[in-house]
Design a protein around this motif. Sequence first.
Motif, PDB file in Angstrom:
ATOM      1  N   ASP A   1      -2.688   7.374  -9.545  1.00  0.00           N
ATOM      2  CA  ASP A   1      -1.610   7.660  -8.607  1.00  0.00           C
ATOM      3  C   ASP A   1      -0.857   8.928  -8.967  1.00  0.00           C
ATOM      4  O   ASP A   1      -0.025   9.407  -8.235  1.00  0.00           O
ATOM      5  CB  ASP A   1      -0.597   6.528  -8.628  1.00  0.00           C
ATOM      6  CG  ASP A   1      -1.243   5.231  -8.298  1.00  0.00           C
ATOM      7  OD1 ASP A   1      -0.934   4.245  -8.949  1.00  0.00           O
ATOM      8  OD2 ASP A   1      -2.073   5.220  -7.386  1.00  0.00           O
TER       9      ASP A   1
ATOM     10  N   GLN B   1      -6.323  -3.386  -8.400  1.00  0.00           N
ATOM     11  CA  GLN B   1      -5.816  -4.583  -9.081  1.00  0.00           C
ATOM     12  C   GLN B   1      -4.522  -5.006  -8.397  1.00  0.00           C
ATOM     13  O   GLN B   1      -3.502  -4.350  -8.525  1.00  0.00           O
ATOM     14  CB  GLN B   1      -5.596  -4.225 -10.561  1.00  0.00           C
ATOM     15  CG  GLN B   1      -4.750  -5.168 -11.392  1.00  0.00           C
ATOM     16  CD  GLN B   1      -5.293  -6.556 -11.488  1.00  0.00           C
ATOM     17  OE1 GLN B   1      -5.024  -7.387 -10.623  1.00  0.00           O
ATOM     18  NE2 GLN B   1      -6.035  -6.845 -12.534  1.00  0.00           N
TER      19      GLN B   1
ATOM     20  N   SER C   1      -3.370  -8.473  -8.429  1.00  0.00           N
ATOM     21  CA  SER C   1      -3.114  -9.880  -8.723  1.00  0.00           C
ATOM     22  C   SER C   1      -1.638 -10.144  -8.973  1.00  0.00           C
ATOM     23  O   SER C   1      -0.867  -9.227  -9.245  1.00  0.00           O
ATOM     24  CB  SER C   1      -3.952 -10.311  -9.934  1.00  0.00           C
ATOM     25  OG  SER C   1      -3.578  -9.614 -11.079  1.00  0.00           O
ATOM     26  N   ASP C   2      -1.241 -11.411  -8.836  1.00  0.00           N
ATOM     27  CA  ASP C   2       0.112 -11.871  -9.195  1.00  0.00           C
ATOM     28  C   ASP C   2       1.239 -11.214  -8.403  1.00  0.00           C
ATOM     29  O   ASP C   2       2.341 -11.057  -8.918  1.00  0.00           O
ATOM     30  CB  ASP C   2       0.394 -11.625 -10.694  1.00  0.00           C
ATOM     31  CG  ASP C   2      -0.722 -12.118 -11.593  1.00  0.00           C
ATOM     32  OD1 ASP C   2      -1.090 -13.287 -11.466  1.00  0.00           O
ATOM     33  OD2 ASP C   2      -1.224 -11.328 -12.413  1.00  0.00           O
ATOM     34  N   LEU C   3       0.982 -10.796  -7.192  1.00  0.00           N
ATOM     35  CA  LEU C   3       2.014 -10.063  -6.455  1.00  0.00           C
ATOM     36  C   LEU C   3       2.703 -10.894  -5.380  1.00  0.00           C
ATOM     37  O   LEU C   3       3.579 -10.405  -4.692  1.00  0.00           O
ATOM     38  CB  LEU C   3       1.405  -8.804  -5.819  1.00  0.00           C
ATOM     39  CG  LEU C   3       0.954  -7.714  -6.792  1.00  0.00           C
ATOM     40  CD1 LEU C   3       0.177  -6.635  -6.061  1.00  0.00           C
ATOM     41  CD2 LEU C   3       2.154  -7.100  -7.508  1.00  0.00           C
ATOM     42  N   GLY C   4       2.303 -12.138  -5.213  1.00  0.00           N
ATOM     43  CA  GLY C   4       2.901 -12.959  -4.163  1.00  0.00           C
ATOM     44  C   GLY C   4       2.493 -12.506  -2.770  1.00  0.00           C
ATOM     45  O   GLY C   4       3.167 -12.816  -1.791  1.00  0.00           O
TER      46      GLY C   4
ATOM     47  N   ASP D   1      -2.394   6.146  -1.168  1.00  0.00           N
ATOM     48  CA  ASP D   1      -3.529   6.097  -2.072  1.00  0.00           C
ATOM     49  C   ASP D   1      -3.771   4.713  -2.657  1.00  0.00           C
ATOM     50  O   ASP D   1      -4.861   4.395  -3.087  1.00  0.00           O
ATOM     51  CB  ASP D   1      -3.350   7.113  -3.194  1.00  0.00           C
ATOM     52  CG  ASP D   1      -1.974   7.009  -3.836  1.00  0.00           C
ATOM     53  OD1 ASP D   1      -1.176   6.159  -3.393  1.00  0.00           O
ATOM     54  OD2 ASP D   1      -1.709   7.779  -4.771  1.00  0.00           O
ATOM     55  N   CYS D   2      -2.758   3.879  -2.685  1.00  0.00           N
ATOM     56  CA  CYS D   2      -2.921   2.567  -3.296  1.00  0.00           C
ATOM     57  C   CYS D   2      -1.878   1.635  -2.701  1.00  0.00           C
ATOM     58  O   CYS D   2      -0.730   2.034  -2.527  1.00  0.00           O
ATOM     59  CB  CYS D   2      -2.719   2.695  -4.813  1.00  0.00           C
ATOM     60  SG  CYS D   2      -3.002   1.176  -5.718  1.00  0.00           S
ATOM     61  N   PRO D   3      -2.244   0.381  -2.392  1.00  0.00           N
ATOM     62  CA  PRO D   3      -1.236  -0.526  -1.841  1.00  0.00           C
ATOM     63  C   PRO D   3      -0.057  -0.671  -2.805  1.00  0.00           C
ATOM     64  O   PRO D   3      -0.251  -0.745  -4.018  1.00  0.00           O
ATOM     65  CB  PRO D   3      -2.000  -1.849  -1.678  1.00  0.00           C
ATOM     66  CG  PRO D   3      -3.437  -1.468  -1.635  1.00  0.00           C
ATOM     67  CD  PRO D   3      -3.563  -0.247  -2.489  1.00  0.00           C
ATOM     68  N   PHE D   4       1.133  -0.697  -2.256  1.00  0.00           N
ATOM     69  CA  PHE D   4       2.344  -0.751  -3.078  1.00  0.00           C
ATOM     70  C   PHE D   4       2.313  -1.969  -3.998  1.00  0.00           C
ATOM     71  O   PHE D   4       2.063  -3.091  -3.561  1.00  0.00           O
ATOM     72  CB  PHE D   4       3.572  -0.814  -2.168  1.00  0.00           C
ATOM     73  CG  PHE D   4       4.857  -0.542  -2.887  1.00  0.00           C
ATOM     74  CD1 PHE D   4       5.188   0.747  -3.263  1.00  0.00           C
ATOM     75  CD2 PHE D   4       5.735  -1.570  -3.187  1.00  0.00           C
ATOM     76  CE1 PHE D   4       6.383   1.017  -3.919  1.00  0.00           C
ATOM     77  CE2 PHE D   4       6.930  -1.320  -3.845  1.00  0.00           C
ATOM     78  CZ  PHE D   4       7.254  -0.018  -4.216  1.00  0.00           C
ATOM     79  N   GLY D   5       2.579  -1.747  -5.263  1.00  0.00           N
ATOM     80  CA  GLY D   5       2.587  -2.830  -6.243  1.00  0.00           C
ATOM     81  C   GLY D   5       1.253  -3.051  -6.921  1.00  0.00           C
ATOM     82  O   GLY D   5       1.180  -3.630  -7.990  1.00  0.00           O
ATOM     83  N   CYS D   6       0.174  -2.587  -6.296  1.00  0.00           N
ATOM     84  CA  CYS D   6      -1.146  -2.705  -6.917  1.00  0.00           C
ATOM     85  C   CYS D   6      -1.338  -1.545  -7.885  1.00  0.00           C
ATOM     86  O   CYS D   6      -0.620  -0.552  -7.821  1.00  0.00           O
ATOM     87  CB  CYS D   6      -2.242  -2.647  -5.852  1.00  0.00           C
ATOM     88  SG  CYS D   6      -2.075  -3.890  -4.564  1.00  0.00           S
ATOM     89  N   THR D   7      -2.294  -1.675  -8.770  1.00  0.00           N
ATOM     90  CA  THR D   7      -2.680  -0.502  -9.544  1.00  0.00           C
ATOM     91  C   THR D   7      -4.107  -0.150  -9.151  1.00  0.00           C
ATOM     92  O   THR D   7      -4.968  -1.007  -9.050  1.00  0.00           O
ATOM     93  CB  THR D   7      -2.606  -0.750 -11.061  1.00  0.00           C
ATOM     94  OG1 THR D   7      -3.389  -1.892 -11.392  1.00  0.00           O
ATOM     95  CG2 THR D   7      -1.185  -1.008 -11.497  1.00  0.00           C
TER      96      THR D   7
ATOM     97  N   GLN E   1      -6.386 -12.048  -7.168  1.00  0.00           N
ATOM     98  CA  GLN E   1      -6.122 -13.418  -7.585  1.00  0.00           C
ATOM     99  C   GLN E   1      -4.644 -13.686  -7.832  1.00  0.00           C
ATOM    100  O   GLN E   1      -3.842 -12.787  -8.010  1.00  0.00           O
ATOM    101  CB  GLN E   1      -6.957 -13.788  -8.807  1.00  0.00           C
ATOM    102  CG  GLN E   1      -6.627 -13.083 -10.076  1.00  0.00           C
ATOM    103  CD  GLN E   1      -7.540 -13.598 -11.190  1.00  0.00           C
ATOM    104  OE1 GLN E   1      -7.557 -14.776 -11.517  1.00  0.00           O
ATOM    105  NE2 GLN E   1      -8.326 -12.704 -11.749  1.00  0.00           N
TER     106      GLN E   1
END
Lengths: 371, 379
Positions: free
Chosen positions: A44, A77, A79-82, A64-70, A100
């Motif tokens: 990013d 990635q 995961s664990d974002l609700g 470039d990347c969904p917010f909160g994802c890496t 996941q």
Amino acid sequence: STMRVLLLFTLLLLCHAKPYKPIKIMELMKIHEIMQQDDRDDGDDDDDDEDDDFDDFEANFISDCPFGCTCSRRVVQCSDLGLTSVPRDIPADTLMIDLQNNDITEIKENDFKGLTNLYALFLVNNRISKIHPKAFQNMEKLQLLYLSYNLLTQIPENLPRNILELRIHDNKISRIQKEAFKGMQSLHVLEISANPIANSGIELGAFDDMATLYLRIAEAKLTAVPKDLPSSLTELHLDYNKIGKVEVEDFIRYKNLLRLGLGFNQIKFVENGTLASIPKIREIHLDNNKLKKVPPGLNTLKYLRVVYLHANSITHVGVNEFCPTKTKAKKTLYTGISLFANPVKYWEIQPPTFRCVSGHRAVQLANFRRK
Amino acid sequence: MRLACLTLLLVSVCWALPFRQSVFLDFMMDDEPGSALPEPLPPSTRRPPKIPKGPGAPEIPEFTDIPLGPVCPFRCQCHLRVVQCSDLGMKNVPEDIPVDATLLDLQNNKISEIRENDFKGLKGLHALILVNNKITIIHAKAFAPLVSLQRLYLSKNLLKDIPANMPKSLQELRIHENQISKIRKATFAGMAHVIVMELGSNPLTSSGVDGGAFADLKRVSYIRIADTNITAIPKGLPSSLSELHLDGNKITKVTADSLKGLKNLAKLGLSHNEISVVENGSLAMVPHLRELHLDSNALTAVPPGLPEHKYIQVIYLHSNKIAAVGTEDFCPPSYNTKKAMYSGISLFSNPVPYWEVQPITFRCVFDRSAIQLGNYRKK
């Protein structure tokens, strides 16, 4: 990276696929190289002073990347974002998506649209009860699909054909419909344990034409060994079911079995001649059942190394039950025999019973289990 | 290649695990007391066992022994260096993990404790996945053998503390959804390679996070501490940070001081907090910010500093208490000032009536559709 290693795993699995279908090895090597590159997660981090140019605005406009994802090296990635749905803006060249531990309830038709390069998709531990029949369209490259810990009531329709490993552990599937895995000749690992599957829920022909090597249907409602599983199986795990007996015809199809797990069932007996169907077997787990005697035929299995019989109702162990009697008979040495937690008294078992065991520590006899 | 793979498959599939036992009442014992698991002999030195002759023993047949291949725990799959043991109901880390393993997946089991020797010898392990177990205790030396570990996933367990003595090689640490209430200054000492840190859904409080607890993470680029009880942005975060996600906490305001030095920050998530104020000068501390989520808070005004900020393109302000929006709140006074065009502004679910917001307010927005104004969410 994890995903890199998983990719490697994919690659290796593909090796297994080789006898069945040709693989595009160059392409895989390319992917592998991508994953081998520097691990630094700087995907990013393209904010440098060049951004001052107005011309770059449009380029930046594309997320470039969904917010909160890496996102790093084509691995997303999230995961664990609700998350309650699959995020938009997943880069089109993505190889792996980890979603996941979210709260996704539904996979919609276009959730993965355009992700034609995807190799691995992890949707474990969500609340997915619906998957659109076209959701996995055009995922020709997908190899790993993990759907465990969701609320699915059936095997999703139109699964990508080239999957190598499918995990649907702990869902609500009670029926494996005919042609559920149609055309999936590459599916080598199938884990569908912890689903309410009874023998009657496996429709005739559900596993036709498959070349599966590893199959686990544990923690289900099976009362017998299913007879229509793929004949290619080398590992079959049916632990924690309600299987009451093992019969001669049970394993006739599964001649290639190397490992067999039948622990934690209610097996009272293994019919004479059953084990002759699986001459290549290396390891058998029959612990925590209701066996009254050692299954007949163990002494004819040339490659058997480990047999678990602990926590049964075995009252007698004969001197020839484990080892061959014929002078010329060849047999791999056992590395593990467990007999503890059975009524049989260890001092009544003759020492030569274990003459084909590699070292005395390979036998667990005592009537209590070690902690 | 094909042959090698097949051989490996075969070997990994057919490998049998030897037994370990500590209580053993046997009659054929010539055992040293207290001895542990026997080391398997190399194939060349293997000998048939000493066979005691008892009465009525049959003639002794010839036994062969296949050379030992790599080990794989029963029910797991070992494909070269990946050891896949998820969903097996295991109560302990299995024995006989191949020592050359690079990835060990133990997720979705029932492991309650990580013992001292569970990972002994796994010096090539890159990734250890222990998600969704029941781990309460990790032995202080358990991770010591893992000198190459890059990824450690401990989410969904019952840990009360971040484990001590994590490998210094670690690049990604995920301890989401545990029982962690404190982060001590020494917790991350020396962990200079960490890039991603996920600590969300833990009962953390601001007083439980020591000042400078994150200071040693010199390369960290992503930190997420969501859904905890912290009331302020942790101070002294490393300047390498490019993403900070603090949504779902109880943060009441954004101070300039808390963002000091974060000159690489590009994404800041503060949704679902109790923020009523963004202090003047806060945004100037984060000059490279591109995306700011402040939705579902208690803001009464658009945060100050947006027109001067060069890079912010996405700002979420929906579900706040903003009653008025001025024409100078988002964009600089003239078109010629360098300012990245906005690609997303959300203002819905605020008391401000959309007809009172003048169109010129959004003169530096890339596209009309980038603005969500109405009191309903665009689908």
